[in-house]
Design an enzyme around this catalytic site. Structure first.
Site, mmCIF file in Angstrom:
data_model
loop_
_atom_site.group_PDB
_atom_site.id
_atom_site.type_symbol
_atom_site.label_atom_id
_atom_site.label_comp_id
_atom_site.label_asym_id
_atom_site.label_seq_id
_atom_site.Cartn_x
_atom_site.Cartn_y
_atom_site.Cartn_z
ATOM 1 C CG HIS A 114 -8.573 9.607 -21.723
ATOM 2 N ND1 HIS A 114 -8.101 10.675 -22.437
ATOM 3 C CD2 HIS A 114 -8.314 8.496 -22.462
ATOM 4 C CE1 HIS A 114 -7.553 10.233 -23.572
ATOM 5 N NE2 HIS A 114 -7.675 8.912 -23.613
ATOM 6 C CG ASN B 258 -7.995 16.163 -17.902
ATOM 7 O OD1 ASN B 258 -7.850 15.088 -17.335
ATOM 8 N ND2 ASN B 258 -7.748 16.338 -19.188
ATOM 9 C CG ASP C 128 -23.389 4.291 1.575
ATOM 10 O OD1 ASP C 128 -23.596 3.350 0.779
ATOM 11 O OD2 ASP C 128 -23.314 4.135 2.810
ATOM 12 C CD GLU D 267 -23.701 2.349 -4.006
ATOM 13 O OE1 GLU D 267 -23.190 1.324 -4.494
ATOM 14 O OE2 GLU D 267 -24.324 2.351 -2.918
ATOM 15 C CG ASP E 200 -25.703 -2.080 -6.001
ATOM 16 O OD1 ASP E 200 -24.682 -1.841 -5.331
ATOM 17 O OD2 ASP E 200 -26.453 -3.058 -5.787
ATOM 18 C CD GLU F 280 -21.646 0.194 -1.596
ATOM 19 O OE1 GLU F 280 -22.796 0.570 -1.281
ATOM 20 O OE2 GLU F 280 -21.403 -0.461 -2.629
#
Length: 478
Positions: free
Chosen positions: A316, A347, A446, A449, A455, A469
């Site tokens: 999940h 998991n 960061d 990303e 973003d 971030e």
């Protein structure tokens, strides 16, 4: 010869008319219609607040007439401007006039569809909010390169026989979907709509019209704690990948979560959801893995059996235990669009550890906005290293990542974020040799990303976003 020319001209005209009539969503063909005017005979005061893009605020509740809803127009089809009725699964029946449901690239929208309106068109509910409403929120933008227009929120207290303007006039001058919030504080039975008031043939898009009631987010009496601040948008802080109708970045919104699906990988790119005590009840885990038939029929619809014998869990992304108020809400977390191949020890060790920790924060009076997903290719399960499953239909990711933004229970979440707001980010290798301590995998937003190209918090003001971030979470969490 003359008869042939005449027949050719008749055939050409008929063909042209047929093509024009079939081109139902082409904005270059102006469709004249006879509009059915609304009777508007009053003005109602309402505090009107304007915000930059705040995302779709997506949530749907089964008791929509008392508990509120967000209508994203994703379930409807109306390709022409002519006055007509549309049934939408998220809310009910609506009447459109000089308005359609647009699907073109020039339509500003969060998912695949939004309302497109022109002239003095309108879109109105054909059902009542039986117990009134507290707030009405609307996202609006200019269509394509069209000029500016204005519109009004309208309300009816006599089942649509007559209407009144509510709040102030809204000017649409941006190509970005921005939010207008009307604090209506209405206790009477009422229905709402949008009426375009100026701009002529300039078109506007309306998406994710949200009705918030005093009971919004309180569950349905089926085990909810009712101690939170209401069920907020599952994607309040933005669409991380600008998911849309493309196959490998396909926007899919359910009442319990919002996601971007990757058709080539057979997994989500990311899943976004809101968590507070209004989402937590006493329903048990249904263990009812199921194919997601809401995907287009041409897509790679993964079945519940394609992981069997692989050595990987059907992992999940949005946890089953985060949606336990009703049986249906728990069942919906078992759609295979919410799964990715996950090493069993990933998991059952760090991943579940962070899930449980976040729920303890909720029990202590917090609400959390979570975005989670997968990255890369190749992981090691209980049967060894794999890059794909099911004859290449499912990509095995290299890592699982998660970002959680934590706030005390409250409202207007975007406006409450500061540079000191708590953010937890982890990225866990998808293999068996992982620590049970999720804190060992903390990283920065960061870094995630940079890894994904997304973003993750685009709706936070840039100066605050930059600080949050870049900050590495403290690993000494209690």
């Amino acid at each position: 010869m003359r008869l042939l020319n005449v027949n050719f001209i008749i055939l050409f005209i008929a063909t042209t008319l047929l093509i024009t009539s079939c081109n139902t969503n082409d904005d270059d063909v102006y469709e004249p219609i006879v509009s059915m005017p609304l009777t508007i005979n009053g003005e109602l005061d309402a505090a009107t607040n304007f915000y930059d893009n705040q995302g779709p605020h997506e949530h749907n509740f089964s008791g929509k007439r008392s508990s509120g809803f967000t209508e994203g127009y994703e379930s409807g089809s109306k390709p022409r401007y002519a006055t007509g009725n549309v049934t939408l699964s998220s809310s009910g029946n609506w009447t459109f006039s000089d308005a359609l449901i647009g699907t073109l690239s020039r339509d500003r929208k969060f998912g695949r569809k939004s309302v497109r309106m022109r002239n003095t068109g309108y879109v109105v509910m054909s059902f009542n909010m039986d117990n009134g409403a507290r707030t009405v929120r609307v996202r609006h933008a200019k269509y394509g390169n069209d000029g500016n227009s204005s519109w009004r929120l309208i309300a009816s207290y006599d089942n649509g026989a007559s209407w009144s303007f509510v709040g102030t006039t809204v000017n649409t001058a941006s190509t970005t979907l921005n939010t207008v919030s009307f604090e209506v504080n209405e206790t009477r039975s009422v229905r709402y709509g949008i009426s375009k008031t100026s701009g002529g043939s300039n078109r506007i898009n309306i998406d994710n019209l949200e009705i918030v009631t005093e009971g919004t987010g309180g569950g349905d009496g089926d085990g909810g704690n009712n101690g939170g601040s209401g069920r907020n948008s599952n994607i309040a802080f933005g669409n991380p990948s600008n998911a849309n109708s493309s196959a490998n970045n396909y926007f899919l919104s359910k009442p319990e979560f919002t996601l971007s699906y990757n058709n080539n990988n057979g997994t989500p790119n990311w899943v976004s959801w809101h968590l507070n005590s209004d989402w937590l009840g006493n329903r048990g885990r249904c263990n009812c893995f199921q194919q997601d038939r809401s995907l287009p029929s041409s897509f790679n619809r993964i079945t519940e059996n394609e992981y069997r014998g692989s050595g990987f869990h059907r992992g999940h992304i949005c946890p089953s235990a985060d949606r336990t108020v009703t049986a249906q809400e728990n069942e919906n977390t078992f759609f295979m669009t919410n799964m990715a191949p996950q090493a069993p020890r990933n998991n059952t060790r760090p991943w579940v550890g962070l899930e449980r920790y976040l729920r303890t924060l909720v029990n202590n009076g917090n609400e959390i906005h979570i975005i989670s997903g997968v990255s890369g290719t190749g992981g090691t399960g209980s049967n060894g290293f794999r890059t794909t499953l099911s004859n290449g239909r499912i990509n095995v990711p290299d890592s699982f990542w998660k970002v959680a933004l934590v706030l005390r229970n409250g409202s207007n979440d975007i406006n409450r974020v500061t540079t000191s707001t708590r953010i937890i980010a982890i990225n866990v290798p998808n293999d068996q040799n992982v620590s049970s301590d999720w804190r060992q995998y903390t990283t920065t937003v960061d870094a995630i990303e940079s890894l994904t190209g997304y973003d993750l918090f685009e709706n936070i003001p840039n100066d605050i976003e930059a600080v949050l971030e870049a900050r590495l979470a403290n690993r000494s969490f209690n």
